[in-house]
Design an enzyme around this catalytic site. Sequence first.
Site, mmCIF file in Angstrom:
data_model
loop_
_atom_site.group_PDB
_atom_site.id
_atom_site.type_symbol
_atom_site.label_atom_id
_atom_site.label_comp_id
_atom_site.label_asym_id
_atom_site.label_seq_id
_atom_site.Cartn_x
_atom_site.Cartn_y
_atom_site.Cartn_z
ATOM 1 N N LYS A 1 0.810 -1.214 0.000
ATOM 2 C CA LYS A 1 0.000 0.000 0.000
ATOM 3 C C LYS A 1 0.843 1.263 0.000
ATOM 4 O O LYS A 1 0.339 2.353 0.207
ATOM 5 C CB LYS A 1 -0.915 -0.008 1.219
ATOM 6 C CG LYS A 1 -1.789 -1.260 1.310
ATOM 7 C CD LYS A 1 -2.480 -1.324 2.631
ATOM 8 C CE LYS A 1 -2.955 -2.718 2.933
ATOM 9 N NZ LYS A 1 -3.424 -2.869 4.294
ATOM 10 N N GLY B 1 1.350 6.567 0.202
ATOM 11 C CA GLY B 1 0.691 5.440 0.851
ATOM 12 C C GLY B 1 -0.802 5.696 0.846
ATOM 13 O O GLY B 1 -1.234 6.844 0.924
ATOM 14 N N SER C 1 -7.294 2.495 9.527
ATOM 15 C CA SER C 1 -7.953 2.021 10.747
ATOM 16 C C SER C 1 -7.021 1.973 11.943
ATOM 17 O O SER C 1 -7.447 2.191 13.073
ATOM 18 C CB SER C 1 -8.569 0.642 10.509
ATOM 19 O OG SER C 1 -7.579 -0.274 10.119
ATOM 20 N N ALA D 1 -0.006 -2.667 15.089
ATOM 21 C CA ALA D 1 -0.386 -4.038 14.733
ATOM 22 C C ALA D 1 -0.787 -4.846 15.965
ATOM 23 O O ALA D 1 -1.638 -5.741 15.874
ATOM 24 C CB ALA D 1 0.760 -4.734 13.990
ATOM 25 N N CYS E 1 -4.555 -2.920 16.719
ATOM 26 C CA CYS E 1 -5.617 -2.877 15.715
ATOM 27 C C CYS E 1 -5.722 -4.222 14.997
ATOM 28 O O CYS E 1 -4.753 -4.679 14.386
ATOM 29 C CB CYS E 1 -5.327 -1.775 14.695
ATOM 30 S SG CYS E 1 -6.539 -1.682 13.360
ATOM 31 N N THR F 1 -4.682 -4.430 11.222
ATOM 32 C CA THR F 1 -3.310 -4.066 10.893
ATOM 33 C C THR F 1 -2.408 -5.249 11.209
ATOM 34 O O THR F 1 -2.568 -5.877 12.251
ATOM 35 C CB THR F 1 -2.874 -2.838 11.732
ATOM 36 O OG1 THR F 1 -3.761 -1.760 11.475
ATOM 37 C CG2 THR F 1 -1.455 -2.419 11.403
#
Length: 183
Positions: free
Chosen positions: A45, A57, A136, A168, A171, A174
């Site tokens: 991304k 990004g 998110s 990470a 979330c 992620t």
Amino acid sequence: MADNSSFPDWHGTTILAVRKGGKTVVAGDGQVSMGPTIVKGTAKKVRTLAGGRVIAGFAGSTADAFTLIERLEAKLEQYPEQLARACVDLAKDWRTDRYLRRLEAMLIVADKDQILTVTGVGDVLEPEHGVAAIGSGGNYALAAARALVDVEGLDAEEVARKAMAIAADICVYTNGSLTVEVL
């Protein structure tokens, strides 16, 4: 507004940009989720543009983001070495063009001198503190990076990697599969 209830519930993405010590880093996770299901863990991304002088990004719909990145590349060709002008022109088009207005994505765009967040409502925002995040898990990554950016001994890439790892861990949309680009 169209009823999107028949579309999958796509979630996910954390994109983080950090500028510190003359380095600019944009990092993105690789997870793509549809509802409670992870459909891909290694999506890319984050992209380099303008011959490697700009990093972008994206968060949101992939097809929409690719459309915006293509438009941004054209603006960067039209306004070389003028990232802010290219982004403002893109945001103006995005807000006023009937087709572009329906696109659901956000961009973080950076060069060696600046970081900009570009949205479909016409925003082109340069962050305070040299840190910006979207997606998110963006708020988690942003908070972690803001806490780490002033730590001596950590360069921009280390700050970005540590902040993304924290995001990470918090979330569910992620993951730790990162794409990291550095200028």
